[in-house]
Design a protein around this motif. Structure first.
Motif, PDB file in Angstrom:
ATOM      1  N   UNK A  78      53.548  70.972 103.384  1.00  0.00           N
ATOM      2  CA  UNK A  78      53.895  70.719 104.653  1.00  0.00           C
ATOM      3  C   UNK A  78      52.878  71.112 105.786  1.00  0.00           C
ATOM      4  N   UNK A  79      52.574  70.004 106.507  1.00  0.00           N
ATOM      5  CA  UNK A  79      51.632  69.871 107.687  1.00  0.00           C
ATOM      6  C   UNK A  79      50.219  70.537 107.306  1.00  0.00           C
ATOM      7  N   UNK A  80      49.880  70.725 106.053  1.00  0.00           N
ATOM      8  CA  UNK A  80      48.432  70.889 105.915  1.00  0.00           C
ATOM      9  C   UNK A  80      47.676  69.928 105.466  1.00  0.00           C
ATOM     10  N   UNK A  81      46.478  69.746 106.173  1.00  0.00           N
ATOM     11  CA  UNK A  81      45.497  68.622 105.748  1.00  0.00           C
ATOM     12  C   UNK A  81      44.144  69.049 105.703  1.00  0.00           C
ATOM     13  N   UNK A 105      48.226  63.622 105.493  1.00  0.00           N
ATOM     14  CA  UNK A 105      49.358  63.566 106.515  1.00  0.00           C
ATOM     15  C   UNK A 105      50.198  62.291 106.665  1.00  0.00           C
TER      16      UNK A 105
END
Lengths: 114, 538
Positions: free
Chosen positions: B402-405, B449
């Motif tokens: 989740x939302x980590x890049x 993402x």
């Protein structure tokens, strides 16, 4: 960080004030807000970032995430009043082209009708 | 001076009571000093009077009689070893014993017992100093047993406040060094709560006292009538800062019994309070010990993780054909979210990458490991850097975190100096050489993402002696005490004029410059840099 919302026609404008950072939980607040708007059936979302002073990597990741989630559901999420600092970050990470961004609210709202 | 006791055997079992009052009443009545519930025992069955150092047993006109050593008596001076029987059968027997002054010492019995308790407190203090938190429960059990021994109470409990401020049983001991089974016990609820809240000891002589009786029916029902309850108070050492020197009550010590015994004497109470303070400190230090042990365990895990992370990185210096390189990664915490890697990919030459995962610490380190493994697996099977990047992006999206890049730069240099690269949101690397400075920006968005992300690659020709400098944003965004960023200009300055030098020397100088610049300011991000030199053919 504070978050507010108002409707202009069928466009939901989310107004964010303060920093969007992991440490202040801003990333999660935005995610929850967008998800609840989507659940209510909204598909035209405009994030007003004019009063956002700082976005860290977690905040940036979340902006892209909510963009992707919205697109996935056939909606569109656009940015309003992106600050210079965030714009530099979007350029560096090559994410600026991903987002439609506007400086003028009326113009942004009108863009959804196209 | 001597102390006399009765070893009581009745339907309730065996117990010892101390003849601590001038006139000691035995009977079925709840107000009796020794209450014995039996149809053979009259309400006021007998009494033991202390007269001139002697103990005089008198029958109070009981229905079924009082017997000493099998002989019915109306009045008798008791001798040590006398067996008193109440009623018609042997079911109730009281053994009269005394302890001569010789065995208790020259102090009176109360002070002697209190002395034992003080000694116990001293031992506890010593154990606390050793900081041996693991044996705390055993120590407290031992200490509880001593407190029971000294006070002659039937049961002893240690109750500690949980985070919500409710009292919970920590230790429950009975006479004869026994652990009381179960996790909850019938005790007064009101008394411990009051002691906990007020920090004042409570002695309750008789729960039958009219004003509190209705609140203690449960306790009275099991025969408990006398309660001594003292606070467990933590007094910070005088070395602590004044602001932190306030006392805290962390729980209570609660003793109760069927008989009055010695638990209600003032001397016992004050000794028990002193003891409770030591116990409180022991509990508190055990708690701190447990916390530091937990922290030590996490630190240990992190050290192992850091070691694994270091081992995942290839050698910091490498050389193949016309190319040599050096790299370094300095995490700002034990483990970091940066990585670098390089590998030979056949005729396409040497591939090298540097990446940076959003965030810091263990979560970032795990994602960095995932990105790095994907890169190593996918680079050799891709036709160009853009394809490698697109594949890594897809691989990360499949494991959607989740939302980590991650951002990453990947370049491949051939033996004839052609550098193909793709930059996925990474701080642009620079090529510095005779032809000046060039920034390597072509590529695509950050990784992990966007499924719609597309990547491009570009190719530049390196001249012999050219340096390629790749770094994480921990380098360009390093701040000095004034809050200024190191920035791209300082980066260029740090490597300018060093073309032709060995990469490790250039790298060392760059890192030294960053450290010098940010001296006095905390390292806010992982710092990673890779320097590659193209030496040219022949």
């Amino acid at each position: 960080m504070q978050i507010g919302q108002r409707m202009v026609g069928d466009v939901a404008i989310v107004e964010i004030t303060g920093d969007i950072t992991l440490s202040k939980g801003g990333d999660v607040i935005i995610k929850d807000k967008v998800q609840s708007l989507l659940q209510q059936g909204n598909r035209k979302l405009l994030l007003d970032l004019g009063n956002v002073s700082y976005v860290d990597s977690a905040g940036l990741g979340q902006l892209v995430q909510v963009y992707a989630t919205t697109s996935h559901l056939g909606g569109s999420l656009k940015l309003l009043r992106v600050t210079k600092r965030l714009k530099d970050l979007l350029v560096l990470t090559k994410l600026l082209t991903v987002f439609d961004s506007y400086d003028d609210e009326a113009e942004a709202v009108a863009s959804f009708k196209k | 001076m001597s102390e006399a006791r009765l070893h009581v055997t009745d339907a309730q079992g065996r117990r010892v009571v101390v003849l601590d009052r001038p006139l000691f009443m035995i009977g079925r009545r709840t107000s009796a000093d020794l209450q014995i519930v039996s149809t053979d025992v009259s309400r006021e069955h007998a009494e033991i009077a202390q007269e001139d150092g002697r103990y005089l047993l008198r029958d109070r006109g009981s229905r079924y009689g009082t017997f000493v050593n099998g002989e019915q008596v109306t009045e008798r001076v008791l001798q040590p070893g006398d067996r008193i029987r109440l009623g018609r059968t042997d079911a109730i027997e009281l053994l009269f014993v005394t302890e001569s002054a010789k065995t208790t010492g020259f102090l009176d019995s109360g002070t002697s017992d209190a002395g034992d308790l003080r000694q116990m407190a001293a031992i506890l203090n010593g154990l606390r100093a050793l900081g041996s938190g693991r044996v705390l429960d055993e120590i407290l059990a031992l200490v509880m047993d001593s407190a029971l021994e000294v006070t002659k109470a039937d049961r002893g409990f240690m109750m500690l406040a949980n985070t919500e401020g409710d009292l919970e049983f920590k230790i429950a001991r009975g006479r004869g060094r026994t652990m009381l089974p179960g996790t909850t016990f019938t005790t007064s609820e009101k008394i411990p709560r009051e002691v906990f809240q007020t920090g004042q000891s409570r002695i309750v002589n008789d729960l039958m006292d009219a004003d509190i009786k209705d609140k203690h029916d449960g306790t009275i029902a099991i025969g408990i009538r006398h309660v001594l309850c003292v606070p467990l108070r933590v007094t910070p050492p005088s070395s602590a800062p004044v602001a932190a020197r306030s006392e805290r009550v962390i729980g209570v010590l609660y003793l109760d019994g069927k008989e009055r015994s010695t638990m209600l004497s003032k001397a016992t109470q004050s000794s028990l309070e002193a003891f409770a303070t030591q116990a409180a400190l022991a509990i508190e230090s055990a708690r701190l010990y447990a916390e530091s042990a937990e922290k030590a365990r996490i630190d240990h895990d992190l050290k192992i993780a850091a070691e694994i992370q270091r081992n995942m990185l290839p050698d910091p210096v490498f050389e193949v054909g016309a190319i040599d390189l050096a790299a370094e990664s300095i995490p700002c915490r034990t483990v970091g979210g940066d990585f670098y890697d390089y590998l030979e990919i056949g005729e396409r030459g040497l591939g090298f990458a540097l990446g940076d995962v959003a965030g810091k610490g263990p979560p970032a380190a795990l994602l960095a490991a995932a990105v790095q493994s994907n890169f190593v697996a996918l680079a050799p099977v891709s036709s160009d850097p853009a394809e490698t990047m697109a594949r890594v992006n897809k691989a990360l999206l499949r494991r959607a975190i989740d939302a980590r890049f991650a951002t990453m730069f990947y370049g491949a240099v051939t033996a004839d100096g052609r550098l193909s690269y793709c930059n996925a949101g990474q701080e642009p690397p620079l090529v510095i050489g005779r032809n000046g400075v060039a920034w390597l920006e072509t590529g695509g968005p950050v990784l992990g993402l966007l499924s719609i992300a597309t990547y491009e690659f570009a190719t530049v020709a390196l001249e012999p002696g050219d340096l390629v400098v790749v770094c994480s944003d921990g380098v360009t965004e390093a701040r000095n005490r004034a809050g200024d960023e190191f920035g791209r200009d300082r980066l260029v300055e740090a490597v300018r004029g060093r073309q032709g030098r060995k990469p490790e020397a250039v790298l060392e100088h760059l890192i030294a410059e960053v450290k010098l610049f940010s001296e006095g300011a905390a390292q806010a991000d992982d710092v990673t840099a890779l320097v590659l030199r193209y030496r040219g053919r022949g």
